[in-house]
Design an enzyme around this catalytic site. Structure first.
Site, PDB file in Angstrom:
ATOM      1  N   THR A  69       0.871  -1.175   0.000  1.00  0.00           N
ATOM      2  CA  THR A  69       0.000   0.000   0.000  1.00  0.00           C
ATOM      3  C   THR A  69       0.906   1.222   0.000  1.00  0.00           C
ATOM      4  O   THR A  69       1.598   1.501   0.973  1.00  0.00           O
ATOM      5  CB  THR A  69      -0.919   0.026   1.239  1.00  0.00           C
ATOM      6  OG1 THR A  69      -1.637  -1.196   1.292  1.00  0.00           O
ATOM      7  CG2 THR A  69      -1.879   1.192   1.167  1.00  0.00           C
ATOM      8  N   LYS A  81      -7.390   1.433  -3.125  1.00  0.00           N
ATOM      9  CA  LYS A  81      -6.994   1.010  -1.772  1.00  0.00           C
ATOM     10  C   LYS A  81      -7.228   2.132  -0.766  1.00  0.00           C
ATOM     11  O   LYS A  81      -7.640   1.907   0.371  1.00  0.00           O
ATOM     12  CB  LYS A  81      -5.529   0.565  -1.784  1.00  0.00           C
ATOM     13  CG  LYS A  81      -4.933   0.244  -0.424  1.00  0.00           C
ATOM     14  CD  LYS A  81      -5.506  -1.024   0.214  1.00  0.00           C
ATOM     15  CE  LYS A  81      -4.915  -1.222   1.607  1.00  0.00           C
ATOM     16  NZ  LYS A  81      -5.370  -2.433   2.269  1.00  0.00           N
ATOM     17  N   LYS A 115       0.168   5.231   8.216  1.00  0.00           N
ATOM     18  CA  LYS A 115       0.733   5.573   6.899  1.00  0.00           C
ATOM     19  C   LYS A 115      -0.377   5.709   5.864  1.00  0.00           C
ATOM     20  O   LYS A 115      -0.438   6.673   5.102  1.00  0.00           O
ATOM     21  CB  LYS A 115       1.715   4.472   6.475  1.00  0.00           C
ATOM     22  CG  LYS A 115       2.074   4.493   4.998  1.00  0.00           C
ATOM     23  CD  LYS A 115       2.454   3.122   4.411  1.00  0.00           C
ATOM     24  CE  LYS A 115       1.664   1.952   4.752  1.00  0.00           C
ATOM     25  NZ  LYS A 115       1.350   0.945   3.818  1.00  0.00           N
TER      26      LYS A 115
HETATM   27  P1  NAP Z   1       5.526  -6.346   7.301  1.00  0.00           P
HETATM   28  O1  NAP Z   1       5.216  -7.590   8.050  1.00  0.00           O
HETATM   29  O2  NAP Z   1       6.299  -5.266   7.963  1.00  0.00           O
HETATM   30  O3  NAP Z   1       6.255  -6.779   5.942  1.00  0.00           O
HETATM   31  C1  NAP Z   1       6.977  -5.925   5.128  1.00  0.00           C
HETATM   32  C2  NAP Z   1       8.283  -6.622   4.816  1.00  0.00           C
HETATM   33  O4  NAP Z   1       8.985  -5.864   3.837  1.00  0.00           O
HETATM   34  C3  NAP Z   1       9.191  -6.728   6.047  1.00  0.00           C
HETATM   35  O5  NAP Z   1       9.580  -8.071   6.223  1.00  0.00           O
HETATM   36  C4  NAP Z   1      10.350  -5.818   5.688  1.00  0.00           C
HETATM   37  O6  NAP Z   1      11.607  -6.234   6.108  1.00  0.00           O
HETATM   38  C5  NAP Z   1      10.331  -5.859   4.183  1.00  0.00           C
HETATM   39  N1  NAP Z   1      10.996  -4.665   3.666  1.00  0.00           N
HETATM   40  C6  NAP Z   1      10.742  -3.373   3.944  1.00  0.00           C
HETATM   41  N2  NAP Z   1      11.580  -2.575   3.285  1.00  0.00           N
HETATM   42  C7  NAP Z   1      12.386  -3.376   2.565  1.00  0.00           C
HETATM   43  C8  NAP Z   1      13.453  -3.153   1.709  1.00  0.00           C
HETATM   44  N3  NAP Z   1      13.873  -1.902   1.429  1.00  0.00           N
HETATM   45  N4  NAP Z   1      14.058  -4.217   1.160  1.00  0.00           N
HETATM   46  C9  NAP Z   1      13.634  -5.457   1.448  1.00  0.00           C
HETATM   47  N5  NAP Z   1      12.627  -5.755   2.257  1.00  0.00           N
HETATM   48  C10 NAP Z   1      12.016  -4.718   2.815  1.00  0.00           C
HETATM   49  O7  NAP Z   1       4.176  -5.682   6.783  1.00  0.00           O
HETATM   50  P2  NAP Z   1       2.867  -6.403   6.162  1.00  0.00           P
HETATM   51  O8  NAP Z   1       1.812  -6.474   7.206  1.00  0.00           O
HETATM   52  O9  NAP Z   1       3.256  -7.631   5.426  1.00  0.00           O
HETATM   53  O10 NAP Z   1       2.393  -5.266   5.158  1.00  0.00           O
HETATM   54  C11 NAP Z   1       3.035  -5.067   3.910  1.00  0.00           C
HETATM   55  C12 NAP Z   1       2.285  -3.992   3.126  1.00  0.00           C
HETATM   56  O11 NAP Z   1       0.939  -4.426   2.887  1.00  0.00           O
HETATM   57  C13 NAP Z   1       2.184  -2.639   3.834  1.00  0.00           C
HETATM   58  O12 NAP Z   1       2.249  -1.598   2.907  1.00  0.00           O
HETATM   59  C14 NAP Z   1       0.790  -2.703   4.467  1.00  0.00           C
HETATM   60  O13 NAP Z   1       0.257  -1.406   4.663  1.00  0.00           O
HETATM   61  C15 NAP Z   1       0.026  -3.493   3.425  1.00  0.00           C
HETATM   62  N6  NAP Z   1      -1.138  -4.258   3.894  1.00  0.00           N
HETATM   63  C16 NAP Z   1      -1.083  -4.965   5.063  1.00  0.00           C
HETATM   64  C17 NAP Z   1      -2.200  -5.688   5.464  1.00  0.00           C
HETATM   65  C18 NAP Z   1      -2.197  -6.485   6.744  1.00  0.00           C
HETATM   66  O14 NAP Z   1      -3.296  -6.822   7.231  1.00  0.00           O
HETATM   67  N7  NAP Z   1      -1.050  -6.829   7.314  1.00  0.00           N
HETATM   68  C19 NAP Z   1      -3.355  -5.703   4.691  1.00  0.00           C
HETATM   69  C20 NAP Z   1      -3.364  -5.016   3.488  1.00  0.00           C
HETATM   70  C21 NAP Z   1      -2.251  -4.296   3.103  1.00  0.00           C
HETATM   71  P3  NAP Z   1      12.059  -6.232   7.656  1.00  0.00           P
HETATM   72  O15 NAP Z   1      11.641  -7.576   8.111  1.00  0.00           O
HETATM   73  O16 NAP Z   1      13.513  -6.026   7.633  1.00  0.00           O
HETATM   74  O17 NAP Z   1      11.302  -5.106   8.318  1.00  0.00           O
END
Ligand code: NAP
Length: 288
Positions: free
Chosen positions: A95, A170, A238
């Site tokens: 997102t 979104k 965010k």
């Molecule tokens: P998350 O668990 O923090 O996963 C994001 C992953 O991306 C982390 O493992 C992070 O690494 C990695 N990352 C970030 N920057 C990076 C980089 N420069 N290079 C390589 N890897 C990198 O978050 P999530 O819940 O999966 O959410 C991911 C996205 O989907 C977000 O934008 C969120 O707003 C969206 N979203 C989430 C949900 C939900 O319910 N969770 C639902 C819809 C949309 P590290 O482990 O090192 O931090």
């Protein structure tokens, strides 16, 4: 299909596992390698950089955290665009901002690549169970090619138009969620103060006109004292900031969404609870 996937967090892990189950060959990269253990144990291969996860793959997905992370994995030194070849399909599921999707689209148009912005809704559960809703903008040819793949990780996929249109869809979703999260929180605060039995309240509301996904999925977690993400509160803040910024550009005033943003600012910036799930909003009342 040979697929590169960058970002093995909460959402990426579920999506990757479903792609592996569907028989695809996955090469993954994540900033913190240990967070890829789950998918590596399930058969994904490891790449040391976003560039290495891009080479030789028909499609490259990204599911990272913030717009600045997207910027880095696409345009950085070891980023996707340092090696991507004409004809490759590039899909950002993070997102992020519509303007960054447009910037990626301008680059891919110029260099013969095909890009989509394809953020999702449906939470950690949707990612795990392949029941995501996927909102897509960008190159229509890429969309038509990837519909079968999207159907392997989600149950609904809709195309909204050119670059950034998926991110706008979104944002519409997140504006709605601002209402369901603040609604379920104030509902619980009120019901508990009125000394009602909360599981019975939940069961009742779930079968009436107030029923909604956030209440059905997050209130049971709150009632168990489970504030783990799910969906990180810091990520929702965010999203609310992006939505309000985009609304501003369209000269729109969204006071209820703005109020939700202020509440999440209290939770994330003042109480330092951004790594809790969004359901932790209730802590502003119950732990104050
Ligand atoms: P998350 O668990 O923090 O996963 C994001 C992953 O991306 C982390 O493992 C992070 O690494 C990695 N990352 C970030 N920057 C990076 C980089 N420069 N290079 C390589 N890897 C990198 O978050 P999530 O819940 O999966 O959410 C991911 C996205 O989907 C977000 O934008 C969120 O707003 C969206 N979203 C989430 C949900 C939900 O319910 N969770 C639902 C819809 C949309 P590290 O482990 O090192 O931090």
């Amino acid at each position: 299909m040979k697929i590169g996937f960058i970002g093995t967090g909460v959402m990426g892990t579920g999506i990757i596992n479903n792609l592996l189950t569907a028989g695809h060959e996955l090469t993954v990269y994540n900033r913190t390698k240990s967070k890829a253990d789950n998918v590596l144990n399930n058969g994904a291969h490891w790449a040391d950089t976003p560039a290495k996860a891009t080479v030789n793959n028909e499609v490259v997905f990204t599911m990272v955290g913030y717009p600045q992370d997207v910027e880095e994995v696409y345009f950085g030194n070891q980023g996707i665009f340092s090696v991507a070849e004409p004809g490759q399909l590039i899909v950002d599921m993070t997102t992020s901002t519509p303007s960054l999707a447009i910037k990626i689209g301008a680059y891919t148009d110029k260099n013969g690549l095909l890009a989509l912005d394809a953020p999702v809704s449906g939470g950690d559960i949707g990612a795990k169970n392949a029941t995501l809703t996927i909102m897509v903008g960008g190159n229509k040819t890429a969309f038509d090619k990837l519909v079968p793949l999207f159907k392997q990780v989600g149950q609904r996929v809709n195309y909204f138009g050119s670059y950034g249109a998926g991110q706008h869809a979104k944002m519409a979703n997140q504006i709605m969620i601002a209402g369901t999260m603040t609604g379920l929180t104030e509902m619980l605060v009120y019901a508990r103060a009125a000394k009602l039995d909360l599981p019975t309240v939940l069961e009742t509301l779930n079968s009436g006109g107030a029923a909604n996904w956030s209440m059905a999925n997050y209130v049971p977690r709150i009632l168990k004292g489970d504030y783990t993400p799910g969906f990180f509160a810091k990520h929702f803040l965010k999203d609310l900031r992006i939505a309000l910024d985009e609304a501003d550009k369209m000269n729109l005033n969204l006071p209820a969404t703005n109020q939700a943003k202020q509440l999440y600012e209290q939770l994330v910036d003042q109480r330092n609870l951004g790594n809790d799930g969004t359901q932790a909003l209730v802590k502003l009342w119950w732990e104050s």
